[in-house]
Scaffold this active site. Sequence first.
Site, PDB file in Angstrom:
ATOM      1  N   LEU A  12      48.235  35.194 -23.147  1.00 22.99           N
ATOM      2  CA  LEU A  12      49.566  35.661 -23.537  1.00 22.99           C
ATOM      3  C   LEU A  12      49.821  37.049 -22.969  1.00 22.99           C
ATOM      4  CD1 LEU A  12      52.194  35.269 -25.109  1.00 22.99           C
ATOM      5  CD2 LEU A  12      51.051  36.274 -27.105  1.00 22.99           C
ATOM      6  N   TYR A  13      48.783  37.874 -22.938  1.00 25.95           N
ATOM      7  CA  TYR A  13      48.929  39.202 -22.336  1.00 25.95           C
ATOM      8  C   TYR A  13      49.437  39.070 -20.900  1.00 25.95           C
ATOM      9  CZ  TYR A  13      47.563  43.506 -19.955  1.00 25.95           C
ATOM     10  OH  TYR A  13      47.559  44.639 -19.181  1.00 25.95           O
ATOM     11  N   ALA A  14      48.799  38.195 -20.119  1.00 28.05           N
ATOM     12  CA  ALA A  14      49.215  37.986 -18.735  1.00 28.05           C
ATOM     13  C   ALA A  14      50.652  37.470 -18.664  1.00 28.05           C
ATOM     14  CB  ALA A  14      48.270  37.001 -18.049  1.00 28.05           C
TER      15      ALA A  14
END
Length: 435
Positions: free
Chosen positions: A246-248
């Site tokens: 999700l960070y990416a």
Amino acid sequence: MSQMMHIDNIPSTPGKFKMEKSPYNRLRMHFSLAKLTFWSFVFLGLMFVFFYRSPASSSSVSSDLSRRSLRTSSYGGPAWEKRIKASAKVRSRNGISVLVTGAAGFVGTHVSVALKRRGDGVLGLDNFNDYYDPSLKRARQALLERTGVYVVEGDINDAALLKKLFDIVPFTHVMHLAAQAGVRYAMENPGSYVHSNIAGLVNVLEICKSVNPQPAIVWASSSSVYGLNTKVPFSEKDRTDQPASLYAATKKAGEEIAHTYNHIYGLSLTGLRFFTVYGPWGRPDMAYFFFTRDILKGKSIPVFEAANHGTVARDFTYIDDIVKGCLAALDTAEKSTGSGGKKKGAAQLRVFNLGNTSPVPVSDLVSILERLLKVKAKRLVMKLPRNGDVPFTHANITSAHKELGYKPTTDLQTGLKKFVRWYLNYYGNGKKSAQ
């Protein structure tokens, strides 16, 4: 590099059909409209709660409300404005005035110091959340204060605060480094990533497109956008539509948002994809940092291996090299072309990899730390978990070298030696707790 020596210590059918006209059908249509209206209000209500009440997941609402406030507790007054103006004052002939978000963060601190020491005006902004030990951020803040950089305590989602800062200082540039970092934490608290990396970025860009003159913006994307890409080294022209975390995904969304604001409002935007940055004053959630802590404490450290006993490697990039890339991006950023929220012409839009180009197996990282710490590590070899981590990263920096003159000079052995020296000085051989 000499500038930084003193701190070593993101129906389907196309055909038509006729509906019989009957009271039943009319009733069903009214009922459907009522359902649609109801669920629309429910959706809007949830969005309001999500974005404006709390970025946290339901399991951590109370703690995250206290640590990621959307509003600054207090600001204003002549003395406060005086400190801001003094910090942002340009002291070199061709200097720039920069608002650095996330200034008490790892990269933010180093970039702010380097800018200030060369005569640029610098004002920091940070919310000092407790994603990791806030005392480390406060220590960085103290370092910045000694260098002449004032850090305003506030959130990038606070539009009133950002507008106020631009009313006080007409910043020529924004170095946007504030973000929710970390790949694994996204599985625990996904809302914080949307709050900081998407909503926060949009808020910063909204303010920047509305002020006059518009500043040029350099912001932190991430090498994580390459996700499941298997072509190496990673080039800016490679696909980035397969995020592994999700960070990416939020960082990739940031790049698309940047494109939109550049296209519509004429904002000059440069995205920097950082590759595993390490060094003094680093982040405790990074492997090199907590490996050092746990080796000194005699604890086991997890050394991951890829499928079929494959190697996990990272393109570790020393902080001083990253700082050079950041400053070069600011120095080569062209002016934004909009005014009053309206685009007047085509504006610069760039993205660069900032890496070291020399991936090192994580097992080798551990071996270097063992030699520097003079302590044998208790290695616990494990399969790489499916939590967003990728097996390897490797930067192609051809574009950054050509456009920015970017050329990393610090190998992992040298960089870790500087980090360990700082760590032992700051934490006292592991006696002081490193959370």
